[in-house]
Write a protein that holds these residues in place. Structure first.
Motif, PDB file in Angstrom:
ATOM      1  N   PHE A  83       0.953  -1.250  -0.106  1.00  0.00           N
ATOM      2  CA  PHE A  83       0.074   0.141  -0.033  1.00  0.00           C
ATOM      3  C   PHE A  83       0.894   1.226  -0.055  1.00  0.00           C
ATOM      4  O   PHE A  83       0.715   2.286  -0.624  1.00  0.00           O
ATOM      5  CB  PHE A  83      -0.831   0.132   1.186  1.00  0.00           C
ATOM      6  N   ASN A  84       1.859   1.246   0.869  1.00  0.00           N
ATOM      7  CA  ASN A  84       2.668   2.409   0.921  1.00  0.00           C
ATOM      8  C   ASN A  84       3.354   2.461  -0.498  1.00  0.00           C
ATOM      9  O   ASN A  84       3.547   3.847  -0.919  1.00  0.00           O
ATOM     10  CB  ASN A  84       3.793   2.182   1.993  1.00  0.00           C
ATOM     11  N   GLN A  85       3.745   1.486  -1.235  1.00  0.00           N
ATOM     12  CA  GLN A  85       4.448   1.699  -2.654  1.00  0.00           C
ATOM     13  C   GLN A  85       3.268   2.332  -3.728  1.00  0.00           C
ATOM     14  O   GLN A  85       3.785   3.084  -4.288  1.00  0.00           O
ATOM     15  CB  GLN A  85       4.969   0.590  -2.996  1.00  0.00           C
ATOM     16  N   GLN A  86       2.075   1.907  -3.483  1.00  0.00           N
ATOM     17  CA  GLN A  86       1.133   2.254  -4.418  1.00  0.00           C
ATOM     18  C   GLN A  86       0.853   3.937  -4.238  1.00  0.00           C
ATOM     19  O   GLN A  86       0.803   4.532  -5.075  1.00  0.00           O
ATOM     20  CB  GLN A  86      -0.114   1.596  -4.098  1.00  0.00           C
ATOM     21  N   VAL A  87       0.644   4.072  -2.725  1.00  0.00           N
ATOM     22  CA  VAL A  87       0.381   5.806  -2.543  1.00  0.00           C
ATOM     23  C   VAL A  87       1.604   6.720  -2.923  1.00  0.00           C
ATOM     24  O   VAL A  87       1.580   7.695  -3.152  1.00  0.00           O
ATOM     25  CB  VAL A  87      -0.110   5.938  -1.125  1.00  0.00           C
ATOM     26  N   THR A  88       2.957   5.986  -2.473  1.00  0.00           N
ATOM     27  CA  THR A  88       4.119   6.793  -2.666  1.00  0.00           C
ATOM     28  C   THR A  88       4.264   7.113  -4.049  1.00  0.00           C
ATOM     29  O   THR A  88       4.634   8.240  -4.555  1.00  0.00           O
ATOM     30  CB  THR A  88       5.300   6.192  -2.083  1.00  0.00           C
ATOM     31  N   ALA A  89       3.782   6.217  -4.922  1.00  0.00           N
ATOM     32  CA  ALA A  89       3.889   6.330  -6.450  1.00  0.00           C
ATOM     33  C   ALA A  89       3.180   7.231  -6.903  1.00  0.00           C
ATOM     34  O   ALA A  89       3.305   7.986  -7.819  1.00  0.00           O
ATOM     35  CB  ALA A  89       3.765   5.170  -7.124  1.00  0.00           C
ATOM     36  N   LYS A  99     -10.669  21.749  17.269  1.00  0.00           N
ATOM     37  CA  LYS A  99     -10.837  22.007  15.840  1.00  0.00           C
ATOM     38  C   LYS A  99     -11.383  20.739  15.013  1.00  0.00           C
ATOM     39  O   LYS A  99     -11.125  19.636  15.388  1.00  0.00           O
ATOM     40  CB  LYS A  99      -9.522  22.134  15.282  1.00  0.00           C
ATOM     41  N   LEU A 100     -12.283  21.127  14.098  1.00  0.00           N
ATOM     42  CA  LEU A 100     -13.058  19.850  13.361  1.00  0.00           C
ATOM     43  C   LEU A 100     -12.019  19.972  12.120  1.00  0.00           C
ATOM     44  O   LEU A 100     -11.672  20.894  11.552  1.00  0.00           O
ATOM     45  CB  LEU A 100     -14.370  20.198  13.037  1.00  0.00           C
ATOM     46  N   ILE A 101     -11.633  18.854  11.596  1.00  0.00           N
ATOM     47  CA  ILE A 101     -10.998  18.408  10.417  1.00  0.00           C
ATOM     48  C   ILE A 101     -11.779  18.057   9.423  1.00  0.00           C
ATOM     49  O   ILE A 101     -12.433  17.000   9.340  1.00  0.00           O
ATOM     50  CB  ILE A 101      -9.610  17.682  10.641  1.00  0.00           C
ATOM     51  N   SER A 102     -11.753  18.739   8.148  1.00  0.00           N
ATOM     52  CA  SER A 102     -12.404  18.259   7.115  1.00  0.00           C
ATOM     53  C   SER A 102     -11.755  18.407   5.500  1.00  0.00           C
ATOM     54  O   SER A 102     -10.629  19.309   5.614  1.00  0.00           O
ATOM     55  CB  SER A 102     -13.602  18.992   6.815  1.00  0.00           C
ATOM     56  N   LEU A 103     -11.956  17.629   4.721  1.00  0.00           N
ATOM     57  CA  LEU A 103     -11.205  17.562   3.632  1.00  0.00           C
ATOM     58  C   LEU A 103     -11.644  18.717   2.738  1.00  0.00           C
ATOM     59  O   LEU A 103     -12.670  19.107   2.670  1.00  0.00           O
ATOM     60  CB  LEU A 103     -11.372  16.241   2.576  1.00  0.00           C
ATOM     61  N   THR A 104     -10.565  19.050   1.898  1.00  0.00           N
ATOM     62  CA  THR A 104     -10.802  20.254   1.093  1.00  0.00           C
ATOM     63  C   THR A 104     -11.129  19.552  -0.363  1.00  0.00           C
ATOM     64  O   THR A 104     -11.075  18.350  -0.511  1.00  0.00           O
ATOM     65  CB  THR A 104      -9.521  21.294   0.767  1.00  0.00           C
ATOM     66  N   PRO A 105     -11.670  20.401  -1.307  1.00  0.00           N
ATOM     67  CA  PRO A 105     -11.765  19.636  -2.757  1.00  0.00           C
ATOM     68  C   PRO A 105     -10.546  18.882  -3.148  1.00  0.00           C
ATOM     69  O   PRO A 105     -10.882  17.664  -3.637  1.00  0.00           O
ATOM     70  CB  PRO A 105     -12.257  20.882  -3.390  1.00  0.00           C
ATOM     71  N   HIS A 106      -9.418  19.483  -3.095  1.00  0.00           N
ATOM     72  CA  HIS A 106      -8.235  18.662  -3.347  1.00  0.00           C
ATOM     73  C   HIS A 106      -8.117  17.199  -2.442  1.00  0.00           C
ATOM     74  O   HIS A 106      -7.583  16.451  -3.024  1.00  0.00           O
ATOM     75  CB  HIS A 106      -6.972  19.464  -3.191  1.00  0.00           C
ATOM     76  N   GLY A 107      -8.265  17.605  -1.148  1.00  0.00           N
ATOM     77  CA  GLY A 107      -8.182  16.198  -0.242  1.00  0.00           C
ATOM     78  C   GLY A 107      -9.102  15.231  -0.645  1.00  0.00           C
ATOM     79  O   GLY A 107      -8.845  14.012  -0.461  1.00  0.00           O
ATOM     80  N   GLN A 108     -10.290  15.730  -1.139  1.00  0.00           N
ATOM     81  CA  GLN A 108     -11.355  14.629  -1.545  1.00  0.00           C
ATOM     82  C   GLN A 108     -10.890  14.113  -2.795  1.00  0.00           C
ATOM     83  O   GLN A 108     -11.036  12.804  -2.887  1.00  0.00           O
ATOM     84  CB  GLN A 108     -12.758  15.294  -1.782  1.00  0.00           C
ATOM     85  N   GLU A 109     -10.243  14.729  -3.788  1.00  0.00           N
ATOM     86  CA  GLU A 109      -9.615  14.249  -4.991  1.00  0.00           C
ATOM     87  C   GLU A 109      -8.659  12.996  -4.505  1.00  0.00           C
ATOM     88  O   GLU A 109      -8.686  12.084  -4.789  1.00  0.00           O
ATOM     89  CB  GLU A 109      -8.978  15.043  -6.064  1.00  0.00           C
ATOM     90  N   GLN A 110      -7.736  13.461  -3.601  1.00  0.00           N
ATOM     91  CA  GLN A 110      -6.676  12.643  -3.285  1.00  0.00           C
ATOM     92  C   GLN A 110      -7.305  11.453  -2.397  1.00  0.00           C
ATOM     93  O   GLN A 110      -6.900  10.174  -2.653  1.00  0.00           O
ATOM     94  CB  GLN A 110      -5.865  13.499  -2.305  1.00  0.00           C
ATOM     95  N   ALA A 111      -8.332  11.571  -1.751  1.00  0.00           N
ATOM     96  CA  ALA A 111      -8.929  10.569  -1.007  1.00  0.00           C
ATOM     97  C   ALA A 111      -9.522   9.616  -1.915  1.00  0.00           C
ATOM     98  O   ALA A 111      -9.597   8.292  -1.596  1.00  0.00           O
ATOM     99  CB  ALA A 111     -10.025  11.191   0.028  1.00  0.00           C
ATOM    100  N   ALA A 112     -10.296  10.019  -2.998  1.00  0.00           N
ATOM    101  CA  ALA A 112     -10.821   9.180  -3.774  1.00  0.00           C
ATOM    102  C   ALA A 112      -9.739   8.304  -4.504  1.00  0.00           C
ATOM    103  O   ALA A 112     -10.015   7.100  -4.840  1.00  0.00           O
ATOM    104  CB  ALA A 112     -11.566  10.064  -5.112  1.00  0.00           C
ATOM    105  N   VAL A 119      -6.925   7.289  -3.183  1.00  0.00           N
ATOM    106  CA  VAL A 119      -6.320   6.406  -2.123  1.00  0.00           C
ATOM    107  C   VAL A 119      -7.452   5.428  -1.970  1.00  0.00           C
ATOM    108  O   VAL A 119      -7.176   4.020  -2.222  1.00  0.00           O
ATOM    109  CB  VAL A 119      -6.418   7.069  -0.763  1.00  0.00           C
ATOM    110  N   ARG A 120      -8.663   5.518  -2.230  1.00  0.00           N
ATOM    111  CA  ARG A 120      -9.683   4.521  -2.136  1.00  0.00           C
ATOM    112  C   ARG A 120      -9.590   3.672  -3.334  1.00  0.00           C
ATOM    113  O   ARG A 120      -9.919   2.569  -3.190  1.00  0.00           O
ATOM    114  CB  ARG A 120     -11.182   5.225  -2.197  1.00  0.00           C
ATOM    115  N   ALA A 121      -9.312   4.205  -4.518  1.00  0.00           N
ATOM    116  CA  ALA A 121      -9.289   3.568  -5.886  1.00  0.00           C
ATOM    117  C   ALA A 121      -8.168   2.615  -5.653  1.00  0.00           C
ATOM    118  O   ALA A 121      -8.165   1.447  -5.976  1.00  0.00           O
ATOM    119  CB  ALA A 121      -9.154   4.379  -7.012  1.00  0.00           C
ATOM    120  N   LEU A 122      -7.152   3.203  -5.080  1.00  0.00           N
ATOM    121  CA  LEU A 122      -5.905   2.296  -5.116  1.00  0.00           C
ATOM    122  C   LEU A 122      -5.921   1.168  -3.981  1.00  0.00           C
ATOM    123  O   LEU A 122      -5.669  -0.121  -4.640  1.00  0.00           O
ATOM    124  CB  LEU A 122      -4.461   2.917  -4.567  1.00  0.00           C
ATOM    125  N   ALA A 123      -6.770   1.260  -2.789  1.00  0.00           N
ATOM    126  CA  ALA A 123      -7.073   0.255  -1.952  1.00  0.00           C
ATOM    127  C   ALA A 123      -8.084  -0.875  -2.599  1.00  0.00           C
ATOM    128  O   ALA A 123      -7.668  -1.955  -2.530  1.00  0.00           O
ATOM    129  CB  ALA A 123      -7.544   0.971  -0.698  1.00  0.00           C
TER     130      ALA A 123
END
Length: 151
Positions: free
Chosen positions: A25-31, A92-105, A107-111
């Protein structure tokens, strides 16, 4: 089953596969320009918007100081934003920005792709049996008492 070598072999295999999954997983996300901790945080934040720092640290099993550094870097990279909690100014409440949502998508696809490859050729009943076994091992582990060395 106290001295059966199968129990030791099982734990060794479990440890080995756990490391292998993390490494892969680390290799996948690092790439894709992410770090393992960042990818895990994105994954969790995508599942539950507006978490507190403490909640996220608990879910990721990291110390508060480590969490602060991770969130600082994620904020600098435009992945998250911190907002005050209306019910408690100290939180403090933490939420994803639009860029964070793209990156999370991503990560989900890689997983999902990794899961598809990892479980290829494995019967659903085998998988359910393995889950039940691991749940039982987890329950048994929870009941282990710490034995302290004599003073």
């Amino acid at each position: 089953m106290k001295h059966d070598p199968a129990a030791s072999e099982f734990l060794e295999a479990l440890t080995k596969v756990s490391r292998k999954i993390r490494t892969t997983f680390n290799q996948q996300v690092t790439a894709h320009g992410l770090t393992y901790p960042r990818a895990r945080a994105l994954f969790r934040l995508a599942a539950k918007q507006e978490m507190t720092q403490s909640e996220l640290a608990f879910e990721l099993e990291v110390e508060q100081a480590t969490m602060v550094r991770l969130l600082d870097r994620m904020e600098e990279n435009g992945l998250i934003e911190r907002r005050p909690d209306a019910n408690d100014r100290r939180v403090k409440l933490i939420s994803l920005t639009p860029h964070g949502q793209e990156q999370a998508a991503l990560v989900r696809a890689l997983a999902a792709d990794m899961r598809g490859q990892m479980f290829q050729g494995i019967d659903l009943e085998q998988l359910r049996g393995a889950i039940a076994l691991l749940d039982r091992v987890s329950e048994n582990t929870t009941e282990i008492e710490v034995v302290h060395a004599p003073a």
